[in-house]
Design a protein around this motif. Structure first.
Motif, PDB file in Angstrom:
ATOM      1  N   THR A  12      80.410   5.184 -32.163  1.00  0.00           N
ATOM      2  CA  THR A  12      79.285   5.416 -31.259  1.00  0.00           C
ATOM      3  C   THR A  12      79.721   6.471 -30.257  1.00  0.00           C
ATOM      4  O   THR A  12      80.766   6.326 -29.628  1.00  0.00           O
ATOM      5  CB  THR A  12      78.922   4.114 -30.513  1.00  0.00           C
ATOM      6  OG1 THR A  12      78.629   3.116 -31.489  1.00  0.00           O
ATOM      7  CG2 THR A  12      77.734   4.318 -29.602  1.00  0.00           C
ATOM      8  N   VAL A  13      78.934   7.526 -30.125  1.00  0.00           N
ATOM      9  CA  VAL A  13      79.270   8.611 -29.206  1.00  0.00           C
ATOM     10  C   VAL A  13      78.423   8.466 -27.949  1.00  0.00           C
ATOM     11  O   VAL A  13      77.199   8.389 -28.021  1.00  0.00           O
ATOM     12  CB  VAL A  13      79.043   9.994 -29.848  1.00  0.00           C
ATOM     13  CG1 VAL A  13      79.415  11.107 -28.882  1.00  0.00           C
ATOM     14  CG2 VAL A  13      79.832  10.117 -31.141  1.00  0.00           C
ATOM     15  N   VAL A  51      83.968   3.400 -29.800  1.00  0.00           N
ATOM     16  CA  VAL A  51      83.129   4.203 -28.914  1.00  0.00           C
ATOM     17  C   VAL A  51      83.930   5.406 -28.442  1.00  0.00           C
ATOM     18  O   VAL A  51      85.064   5.269 -27.999  1.00  0.00           O
ATOM     19  CB  VAL A  51      82.672   3.374 -27.685  1.00  0.00           C
ATOM     20  CG1 VAL A  51      81.850   4.230 -26.738  1.00  0.00           C
ATOM     21  CG2 VAL A  51      81.880   2.153 -28.132  1.00  0.00           C
ATOM     22  N   LEU A  52      83.335   6.583 -28.544  1.00  0.00           N
ATOM     23  CA  LEU A  52      83.928   7.821 -28.027  1.00  0.00           C
ATOM     24  C   LEU A  52      83.059   8.267 -26.854  1.00  0.00           C
ATOM     25  O   LEU A  52      81.874   8.550 -27.033  1.00  0.00           O
ATOM     26  CB  LEU A  52      83.956   8.907 -29.102  1.00  0.00           C
ATOM     27  CG  LEU A  52      84.415  10.294 -28.649  1.00  0.00           C
ATOM     28  CD1 LEU A  52      85.863  10.258 -28.182  1.00  0.00           C
ATOM     29  CD2 LEU A  52      84.230  11.304 -29.759  1.00  0.00           C
ATOM     30  N   ARG A  53      83.656   8.262 -25.672  1.00  0.00           N
ATOM     31  CA  ARG A  53      82.923   8.681 -24.471  1.00  0.00           C
ATOM     32  C   ARG A  53      83.393  10.075 -24.077  1.00  0.00           C
ATOM     33  O   ARG A  53      84.583  10.300 -23.895  1.00  0.00           O
ATOM     34  CB  ARG A  53      83.172   7.691 -23.344  1.00  0.00           C
ATOM     35  CG  ARG A  53      82.560   6.345 -23.613  1.00  0.00           C
ATOM     36  CD  ARG A  53      82.797   5.372 -22.466  1.00  0.00           C
ATOM     37  NE  ARG A  53      82.227   4.086 -22.779  1.00  0.00           N
ATOM     38  CZ  ARG A  53      82.890   3.111 -23.382  1.00  0.00           C
ATOM     39  NH1 ARG A  53      84.149   3.264 -23.707  1.00  0.00           N
ATOM     40  NH2 ARG A  53      82.297   1.971 -23.656  1.00  0.00           N
ATOM     41  N   VAL A  54      82.438  10.994 -23.937  1.00  0.00           N
ATOM     42  CA  VAL A  54      82.755  12.385 -23.617  1.00  0.00           C
ATOM     43  C   VAL A  54      81.921  12.801 -22.415  1.00  0.00           C
ATOM     44  O   VAL A  54      80.726  12.508 -22.356  1.00  0.00           O
ATOM     45  CB  VAL A  54      82.412  13.321 -24.805  1.00  0.00           C
ATOM     46  CG1 VAL A  54      82.714  14.763 -24.460  1.00  0.00           C
ATOM     47  CG2 VAL A  54      83.148  12.893 -26.060  1.00  0.00           C
ATOM     48  N   THR A  55      82.541  13.492 -21.483  1.00  0.00           N
ATOM     49  CA  THR A  55      81.782  14.105 -20.401  1.00  0.00           C
ATOM     50  C   THR A  55      82.142  15.575 -20.330  1.00  0.00           C
ATOM     51  O   THR A  55      83.283  15.960 -20.562  1.00  0.00           O
ATOM     52  CB  THR A  55      82.036  13.423 -19.037  1.00  0.00           C
ATOM     53  OG1 THR A  55      81.180  14.013 -18.072  1.00  0.00           O
ATOM     54  CG2 THR A  55      83.451  13.574 -18.578  1.00  0.00           C
ATOM     55  N   ALA A  56      81.150  16.372 -20.076  1.00  0.00           N
ATOM     56  CA  ALA A  56      81.330  17.820 -19.931  1.00  0.00           C
ATOM     57  C   ALA A  56      80.126  18.328 -19.161  1.00  0.00           C
ATOM     58  O   ALA A  56      79.175  17.587 -18.902  1.00  0.00           O
ATOM     59  CB  ALA A  56      81.440  18.481 -21.299  1.00  0.00           C
ATOM     60  N   LEU A  92      85.999   7.023 -19.584  1.00  0.00           N
ATOM     61  CA  LEU A  92      86.044   8.163 -20.493  1.00  0.00           C
ATOM     62  C   LEU A  92      87.083   8.060 -21.592  1.00  0.00           C
ATOM     63  O   LEU A  92      88.143   7.504 -21.412  1.00  0.00           O
ATOM     64  CB  LEU A  92      86.347   9.445 -19.711  1.00  0.00           C
ATOM     65  CG  LEU A  92      85.293   9.906 -18.732  1.00  0.00           C
ATOM     66  CD1 LEU A  92      85.775  11.161 -18.045  1.00  0.00           C
ATOM     67  CD2 LEU A  92      83.992  10.146 -19.435  1.00  0.00           C
ATOM     68  N   SER A  93      86.753   8.679 -22.730  1.00  0.00           N
ATOM     69  CA  SER A  93      87.728   8.941 -23.774  1.00  0.00           C
ATOM     70  C   SER A  93      88.162  10.392 -23.676  1.00  0.00           C
ATOM     71  O   SER A  93      89.311  10.729 -23.859  1.00  0.00           O
ATOM     72  CB  SER A  93      87.127   8.710 -25.161  1.00  0.00           C
ATOM     73  OG  SER A  93      86.705   7.394 -25.318  1.00  0.00           O
ATOM     74  N   VAL A  94      87.217  11.284 -23.395  1.00  0.00           N
ATOM     75  CA  VAL A  94      87.496  12.720 -23.322  1.00  0.00           C
ATOM     76  C   VAL A  94      86.736  13.311 -22.139  1.00  0.00           C
ATOM     77  O   VAL A  94      85.576  13.003 -21.927  1.00  0.00           O
ATOM     78  CB  VAL A  94      87.044  13.443 -24.614  1.00  0.00           C
ATOM     79  CG1 VAL A  94      87.275  14.933 -24.506  1.00  0.00           C
ATOM     80  CG2 VAL A  94      87.753  12.878 -25.816  1.00  0.00           C
TER      81      VAL A  94
END
Length: 178
Positions: free
Chosen positions: A122-123, A93-98, A139-141
């Motif tokens: 999974t994004v 799983v890649l978790r991104v917040t922006a 988070l990842s990123v």
């Protein structure tokens, strides 16, 4: 002698009908290939190939051995490919917040290509409007907008920083692996 190389050589001999072509295919000299074939037959105690001055023919035992060796080598090749793919193929799983605007302009257009290229990832994208403190632990990123002006760096741009003397950059602010 290397049993794997013996099997590879034997399959090539059976399929090409030539020790010299088989030797070239498995990267051996012709004399080494001959020794490998003789060694294989001695170890098995049976003649696999009948040799004449012009041709090679499989014996009945050689034909059966060829069928089984070809299957074994195919299975081995498949096992190696699956193992290599498991190591090389990323998953998780890649978790991104922006910010919402960054997600819409930059991340959303990339998602179809990314998910097609990495189907086992999974994004999870969080388009943040306000603070991100509650979601940081997952988070990842974390992407943040940084403004550089004559005074220094500020993490959040203010309305007055839209003047030409300010430069806006997106940067990777934090990275956690969960």
């Amino acid at each position: 002698m290397d049993q794997f190389k013996e099997l590879q050589l034997f399959v090539e001999v059976a399929e090409t009908g030539s020790i010299s072509r088989a030797a070239e295919a498995v990267e051996l000299s012709i004399s080494a290939a001959s020794r490998y074939l003789i060694s294989l037959e001695a170890r098995l105690g049976v003649q696999l190939v009948r040799r004449t001055t012009r041709n090679l023919y499989l014996t009945e035992a050689g034909a059966e051995f060829h069928r089984r060796c070809k299957s074994i080598l195919a299975d081995l090749g498949e096992a190696e490919a699956v193992t290599r793919e498991a190591v090389v193929r990323p998953s998780g799983v890649l978790r991104v917040t922006a910010s919402l605007s960054f997600c819409m302009l930059h991340i959303a257009p990339m998602l179809p290509d990314f998910t097609a290229r990495y189907p086992d990832i999974t994004v999870d994208v969080v388009a943040a409007i306000g603070g991100r403190k509650g979601i940081r632990a997952r988070l990842s990123v974390d992407l943040r907008q940084v403004v550089v002006n004559r005074v220094g760096i500020r993490h959040q741009p203010s309305r007055s920083e839209s003047e030409p003397s300010c430069a806006h950059f997106w940067c990777l602010a934090t990275a956690w692996f969960s």
